[in-house]
Design a protein around this motif. Structure first.
Motif, PDB file in Angstrom:
ATOM      1  N   ASP A  95       0.834  -1.199   0.000  1.00 43.81           N
ATOM      2  CA  ASP A  95       0.000   0.000   0.000  1.00 43.81           C
ATOM      3  C   ASP A  95       0.865   1.243   0.000  1.00 43.81           C
ATOM      4  O   ASP A  95       1.872   1.313   0.723  1.00 43.81           O
ATOM      5  CB  ASP A  95      -0.932   0.010   1.212  1.00 43.81           C
ATOM      6  N   ASN A  96       0.482   2.223  -0.786  1.00 45.17           N
ATOM      7  CA  ASN A  96       1.236   3.467  -0.870  1.00 45.17           C
ATOM      8  C   ASN A  96       0.742   4.436   0.208  1.00 45.17           C
ATOM      9  O   ASN A  96      -0.454   4.722   0.291  1.00 45.17           O
ATOM     10  CB  ASN A  96       1.070   4.096  -2.258  1.00 45.17           C
ATOM     11  N   LYS A  97       1.649   4.925   1.026  1.00 45.89           N
ATOM     12  CA  LYS A  97       1.273   5.812   2.140  1.00 45.89           C
ATOM     13  C   LYS A  97       1.530   7.282   1.830  1.00 45.89           C
ATOM     14  O   LYS A  97       1.324   8.145   2.680  1.00 45.89           O
ATOM     15  CB  LYS A  97       2.036   5.387   3.391  1.00 45.89           C
ATOM     16  N   ASP A  98       1.980   7.563   0.605  1.00 41.49           N
ATOM     17  CA  ASP A  98       2.232   8.948   0.199  1.00 41.49           C
ATOM     18  C   ASP A  98       0.908   9.610  -0.164  1.00 41.49           C
ATOM     19  O   ASP A  98       0.267   9.240  -1.152  1.00 41.49           O
ATOM     20  CB  ASP A  98       3.193   8.974  -0.994  1.00 41.49           C
ATOM     21  N   GLU A  99       0.481  10.584   0.609  1.00 40.66           N
ATOM     22  CA  GLU A  99      -0.818  11.237   0.394  1.00 40.66           C
ATOM     23  C   GLU A  99      -0.770  12.278  -0.714  1.00 40.66           C
ATOM     24  O   GLU A  99      -1.802  12.838  -1.094  1.00 40.66           O
ATOM     25  CB  GLU A  99      -1.292  11.884   1.696  1.00 40.66           C
ATOM     26  N   ASN A 100       0.405  12.543  -1.257  1.00 37.56           N
ATOM     27  CA  ASN A 100       0.538  13.562  -2.306  1.00 37.56           C
ATOM     28  C   ASN A 100       0.371  12.997  -3.709  1.00 37.56           C
ATOM     29  O   ASN A 100       0.658  13.681  -4.689  1.00 37.56           O
ATOM     30  CB  ASN A 100       1.904  14.237  -2.193  1.00 37.56           C
ATOM     31  N   THR A 101      -0.064  11.757  -3.815  1.00 41.80           N
ATOM     32  CA  THR A 101      -0.252  11.129  -5.120  1.00 41.80           C
ATOM     33  C   THR A 101      -1.502  10.274  -5.108  1.00 41.80           C
ATOM     34  O   THR A 101      -1.966   9.858  -4.037  1.00 41.80           O
ATOM     35  CB  THR A 101       0.986  10.259  -5.475  1.00 41.80           C
ATOM     36  N   ILE A 102      -2.049  10.007  -6.287  1.00 41.23           N
ATOM     37  CA  ILE A 102      -3.245   9.163  -6.383  1.00 41.23           C
ATOM     38  C   ILE A 102      -2.877   7.686  -6.396  1.00 41.23           C
ATOM     39  O   ILE A 102      -3.749   6.827  -6.409  1.00 41.23           O
ATOM     40  CB  ILE A 102      -4.077   9.504  -7.638  1.00 41.23           C
ATOM     41  N   ALA A 103      -1.575   7.377  -6.421  1.00 37.80           N
ATOM     42  CA  ALA A 103      -1.136   5.980  -6.461  1.00 37.80           C
ATOM     43  C   ALA A 103      -1.626   5.223  -5.230  1.00 37.80           C
ATOM     44  O   ALA A 103      -1.455   5.675  -4.096  1.00 37.80           O
ATOM     45  CB  ALA A 103       0.387   5.911  -6.553  1.00 37.80           C
ATOM     46  N   GLU A 104      -2.229   4.064  -5.465  1.00 35.40           N
ATOM     47  CA  GLU A 104      -2.758   3.242  -4.370  1.00 35.40           C
ATOM     48  C   GLU A 104      -1.720   2.239  -3.874  1.00 35.40           C
ATOM     49  O   GLU A 104      -1.765   1.812  -2.714  1.00 35.40           O
ATOM     50  CB  GLU A 104      -4.010   2.500  -4.851  1.00 35.40           C
ATOM     51  N   LYS A 105      -0.796   1.850  -4.771  1.00 37.97           N
ATOM     52  CA  LYS A 105       0.217   0.856  -4.435  1.00 37.97           C
ATOM     53  C   LYS A 105       1.604   1.408  -4.718  1.00 37.97           C
ATOM     54  O   LYS A 105       1.773   2.359  -5.489  1.00 37.97           O
ATOM     55  CB  LYS A 105       0.014  -0.421  -5.255  1.00 37.97           C
ATOM     56  N   ARG A 106       2.597   0.772  -4.128  1.00 33.15           N
ATOM     57  CA  ARG A 106       3.990   1.109  -4.390  1.00 33.15           C
ATOM     58  C   ARG A 106       4.742  -0.182  -4.646  1.00 33.15           C
ATOM     59  O   ARG A 106       4.630  -1.137  -3.881  1.00 33.15           O
ATOM     60  CB  ARG A 106       4.599   1.852  -3.202  1.00 33.15           C
TER      61      ARG A 106
END
Length: 635
Positions: free
Chosen positions: A133-144
């Motif tokens: 799971d992507n935890k970066d709130e500055n992007t719409i990406a859901e996964k990393r």
């Protein structure tokens, strides 16, 4: 068994033309890179046509070279015939095309790959991508992305993955009723990765392409064909290649034609073609159709061109360009033997169609990173394009941008007003394609500016800033540009009068005499006069390299048209500079039409200009979007 884990910065999946460029870019930027391939023998393989370049594709290769790619350098070392296409037309559509020694091309590129520092080659089938799971709130990406797993169970942890799987995903080859579940040339298909991509929420598609038969050259009668020679003066693809070093003796190619007998055999056996029997599920390329498609869709044509091209210097195999097919072998033999010069042909490799999985490319950003999976990039035929050159260009950009992301730098986004690569990528990510995408000069709105001859002047700086072009190469281009502009200004300021010497010169070259003084630049605008011819009345000029002279002549002769395109680009740039926040909530823009809102949420354009090119987004919607963005800026 204990789990084995390896670590790297970047993993590149697939070692075709896209994968090679992606891996080299990452490794040359100092990142530890692993290049995976189902077979090391397939590195930079040319499973179809034995050439690099061609109309618009030559532009891509020269742009790739200007940015620091490898394809242009390798084809300059391995070509066996070279020709500049469309020379009877304007410079915007001149395109370089070279016949390659296929085996030598693969060997040279493999040599470059295997000797590149920071780059490791691994023969293995990649079966699963690993993500969290992507935890970066500055992007719409859901996964990393976190890595991948190969078929033997080994896990490779990495910071970015670049997918360059070409036509290998769930591939199957069709020749009439015979179906083999392999990749091109009978190589192993990749059968596990598609499921992993789907599990990550990636939308897949099924496309198809094909290739013609290869003939034993000893069985052909070349006297019945038209001889096709290369250019007397060979122009290199790479700006770093010395033209004097590639003036070699070239091999001939040949042209022949199908006829009504050929077409009759094809029509009588259409029910045995997988394309027309409903066996093939994938969509084929519109601009590279099979001979069956040509006969059906162009029924009024009594003949079609067939190009007979050598596969290399150390083989008798001849490529039958223009006659790709998926008909059964017995029909192929009958069909090919109706063509003049092929009456006694012996087929070495049958023609076949190949189906494969690819992605819906609107899931990608302009950087070729997946919008919803951070660190996952994609290039080449997996993106729904066709052709070695399109693949290599995308691979290079994907490689550069994977490296930029790891290094915390801004991505390299190619604008459609500055390169064919920009047009290619912009079309893929904003115009949903339901068939393999092929680059064409007609797709570029500003093609007079985006010529193959000035790719270095346009893009060397970007390659230098990215870290793939040396300071020496960049300095040379800067000096070249300065010399070109200096010479243009000199020609505009140098006046010639209506003296006897000048009048005799003009009369000798079939040009109208002068009534008053004029500049050398104005004389050069006359179709019958050139920079070289004017040397007779301009004896004090300083010597310029031939590539600089070419630029001087084009800039002067087409000055009005070029200026008009520059004005058009300025208008285009205004819209491209208006950026749209990645996380913009389009549901908040109440005045947007429902269709536009839906499309904008799917495509997530990075600029207002890109939004304007999305089907279903009207000029009125763009006006609403502009007003909203302006209001947000003031808040």
């Amino acid at each position: 068994m204990p789990e084995i884990r390896e670590q790297s910065d970047v993993c590149v999946v697939g070692a075709g033309h896209a994968g090679c460029e992606a891996a080299l870019a990452c490794a040359r930027l100092g990142l530890e890179t692993v290049l995976f391939t189902v077979s090391v023998d397939s590195i930079a393989l040319m499973p179809c046509n034995p050439n690099i370049g061609g109309s618009s594709k030559g532009h891509l290769v020269r742009e790739l070279d200007a940015l620091g790619g490898e394809m242009g350098k390798v084809i300059d070392q391995t070509f066996i015939q070279s020709k500049m296409l469309n020379q009877s037309k304007g410079p915007a559509v001149h395109s370089l095309r070279a016949q390659a020694d296929k085996a030598d091309y693969t060997r040279k590129m493999r040599q470059v790959i295997e000797n590149q520092e920071h780059l490791t080659v691994k023969q293995a089938e990649v079966c699963e991508l690993l993500a969290e799971d992507n935890k970066d709130e500055n992007t719409i990406a859901e996964k990393r992305i976190t890595g991948l797993k190969i078929a033997t169970g080994i896990v490779y942890e990495c910071k970015a993955v670049i997918l360059c799987t070409g036509t290998y995903l769930n591939a199957r080859c069709l020749c009439g009723e015979s179906i083999t579940y392999t990749g091109p040339n009978g190589l192993q298909a990749a059968t596990h990765l598609t499921d992993s991509l789907k599990n990550l929420g990636i939308e897949m598609r099924r496309f198809k392409t094909g290739t013609p038969a290869r003939m034993d050259g000893r069985s052909l009668d070349y006297d019945k064909m038209e001889l096709q020679r290369g250019d007397e003066r060979i122009v290199p693809f790479s700006f770093s290649t010395d033209p004097e070093e590639i003036q070699i003796e070239q091999v001939p190619c040949y042209l022949t034609y199908t006829n009504e007998e050929t077409h009759k055999i094809i029509r009588e056996n259409l029910d045995r073609s997988p394309i027309y029997a409903g066996v093939i599920e994938g969509t084929g390329p519109r601009y590279c159709p099979s001979i069956e498609d040509k006969v059906v869709k162009f029924a009024d044509k009594s003949r079609h061109q067939v190009f007979i091209e050598p596969e290399g210097l150390h083989t008798n195999e001849m490529y039958v360009g223009g006659m790709s097919s998926s008909l059964p072998e017995d029909v192929q033999i009958a069909m090919y033997r109706t063509v003049p010069g092929l009456e006694h042909c012996r087929i070495v490799r049958n023609a076949y169609a190949i189906e494969y999985d690819c992605i819906n490319s609107i899931q990608l950003k302009s950087s070729l990173e997946f919008k919803k999976i951070k660190g996952l990039f994609s290039g080449g035929q997996l993106n729904g394009s066709s052709g070695y050159e399109e693949a290599a260009a995308q691979g290079l950009i994907a490689g550069i941008n994977a490296a930029m992301e790891i290094m915390g730098k801004e991505p390299l986004i190619m604008d459609r007003s500055e390169s064919y690569i920009g047009v290619l990528i912009d079309d893929l990510v904003t115009k949903e394609t339901f068939e393999p995408y092929r680059m064409m000069t007609s797709r570029a709105e500003y093609r007079l500016l985006l010529r193959q001859d000035n790719a270095d002047l346009r893009l060397r700086k970007k390659g230098y800033e990215a870290g793939l072009v040396s300071e020496k190469e960049y300095r040379y281009v800067c000096e070249k540009e300065k010399a070109i502009q200096s010479e243009i200004q000199r020609l505009k300021k140098t006046m010639v009068g209506a003296c006897k010497e000048h009048q005799e010169f003009l009369e000798k070259h079939g040009s109208a005499k002068l009534r008053t003084g004029t500049s050398l630049a104005e004389l050069m605008c006359r179709p019958e006069l050139s920079y070289d011819l004017l040397k007779e009345i301009d004896p004090d000029r300083e010597a310029l390299p031939s590539d600089a002279i070419e630029q001087v002549e084009i800039e002067i002769k087409y000055e009005g048209y070029i200026a008009r395109q520059h004005r058009q680009v300025e208008q285009h740039k205004k819209m491209e500079y208006k950026k749209i926040p990645e996380q913009l909530d389009y549901d908040e823009i109440k005045s947007l039409r429902m269709e536009a809102r839906q499309k904008l949420k799917i495509y997530r354009p990075v600029s207002v200009g890109q939004a304007s090119r999305i089907s279903g987004v009207s000029p009125a919607d763009i006006s609403v979007l502009l007003v909203y963005l302006e209001q947000e800026k003031r808040v």
